[in-house]
Enzyme design. Sequence first.
Site, PDB file in Angstrom:
ATOM      1  N   LYS A  40      35.838  82.830  -2.843  1.00  0.00           N
ATOM      2  CA  LYS A  40      36.170  82.545  -1.433  1.00  0.00           C
ATOM      3  C   LYS A  40      37.166  82.639  -1.082  1.00  0.00           C
ATOM      4  O   LYS A  40      37.274  83.095   0.264  1.00  0.00           O
ATOM      5  CB  LYS A  40      35.529  80.838  -1.369  1.00  0.00           C
ATOM      6  CG  LYS A  40      34.148  80.857  -1.537  1.00  0.00           C
ATOM      7  CD  LYS A  40      33.529  79.274  -1.449  1.00  0.00           C
ATOM      8  CE  LYS A  40      32.298  79.014  -1.891  1.00  0.00           C
ATOM      9  NZ  LYS A  40      31.270  79.744  -1.581  1.00  0.00           N
ATOM     10  N   ASP A 246      32.775  83.218   4.599  1.00  0.00           N
ATOM     11  CA  ASP A 246      34.061  83.638   4.367  1.00  0.00           C
ATOM     12  C   ASP A 246      34.631  84.663   5.429  1.00  0.00           C
ATOM     13  O   ASP A 246      35.735  84.647   5.855  1.00  0.00           O
ATOM     14  CB  ASP A 246      34.382  84.368   3.060  1.00  0.00           C
ATOM     15  CG  ASP A 246      34.066  83.253   1.823  1.00  0.00           C
ATOM     16  OD1 ASP A 246      34.232  81.967   2.092  1.00  0.00           O
ATOM     17  OD2 ASP A 246      33.400  83.732   0.680  1.00  0.00           O
TER      18      ASP A 246
END
Length: 298
Positions: A40, A246
Site C-alpha cells: 500500500k 492507493d
Amino acid sequence: MSHIVVLGSTNMDLVAFVEKAPQRGETVTGREFRTIPGGKGANQAVAAARAGATVSMIGAVGNDSFGTRLRSTLERAGVDTGRLRTTEGDSGTAHIVVDDDGGGNAIVVIPAANGTVDHLTPGDEELIASADALLLQLEIPLAAVLAGALAARAHGVRTILTPAPAQPLPVDLLNATDLLLPNEHEVATLTGRTDPRSAALALLEEVPEVVVTLGAAGCLYAARGAEPLTVPAPEVTAVDTTGAGDTFAGALAVALAEGRPMPDALAWAAAASALSVQRPGASESMPHRPEIDAQYTS
Ligand code: RIB
C-alpha cells in the site's frame, strides 16, 4: 511541484488471475501467475509520483531479490528511496487472487521487512517536516504510523491516512490525522456502522475530514460543519481493482497539495482510480498525469 512523503509498506504481489476465486477447501485452476510490485505504501508513492509530485518513501525492503526489484520499481517511477532501508531477510509479500467478477480480489499480506519499520529516525522526521503531505496506511507497525502522524502534525504537514488493512484504531492516531480515507469495509470496522454516511459522520468526532471510497459508486466526503458530498466515479470495466484505493490516495494527495478545491480533487482522484482498475496489477496499473487529465475532462 508539491512534495509528498509516504511512510509505509512495500510488498511483492504474488498474483493468481482466476475466473472464479476458490472457496475454502476448494482447488481451482487459474489462468496466469505474475509477480507485480505493490504494497500500500509503495503503491501510493508510485501513484503520487505519476500524478505529478516529488515523492519520498520511508519504509523497508529485505535483502532478497524481491527487495532489489521493489526498490528499482520505485526509483524508475522517480520516487526518492534515500530513506527506504534494506534489512536482513525477506521483503514483504502479498498473496493475491484476482477473479473475473469485476476484478475483485482477496489478499494475504506477510509483512517481513515491513515489520521492522517500528520507529522513525531523526532523518525520517526531518523529511516529513519538509513535505506538503504525509501519506500513511497500516501495513507497518502502528507505533511508526502514530509517530509519523505526530511528526507531521508538529510541523503543520497534512496527514492522509488509509486505515487498511482494516482494524480498530487508537484515538491518538485518529486525532493526529487530517483526512481519513477508508473504504466501506474499513469504515465499518472503525465505527461498527455499515451505512457509509452515518459512519463518516461518526468519525468526524475524531477526524476533521473523512473520504469513504465506494468503488464503482465513487466516494463520499464528510467534513465538520458541512453537508456530506458524493462524488461519482467514471463508468469503466474493471479487470483488477488491486491498488485502486492507493491510486486514489496518491492522486488526491497531489491535487490537494496543489491547492485544488476538495470536490475537484476528489473527481480527479476518482479519474485516476478508474484508469487503474482497467489494467492488471497494483503499481503497474497506475496512470500518469496526462492520462488522468484526459479522463477527468472527458
Ligand atoms: O492496496 C493494494 C495492496 O495491498 C497490494 O499491492 C498488496 O501489496 C497489499 O498490500
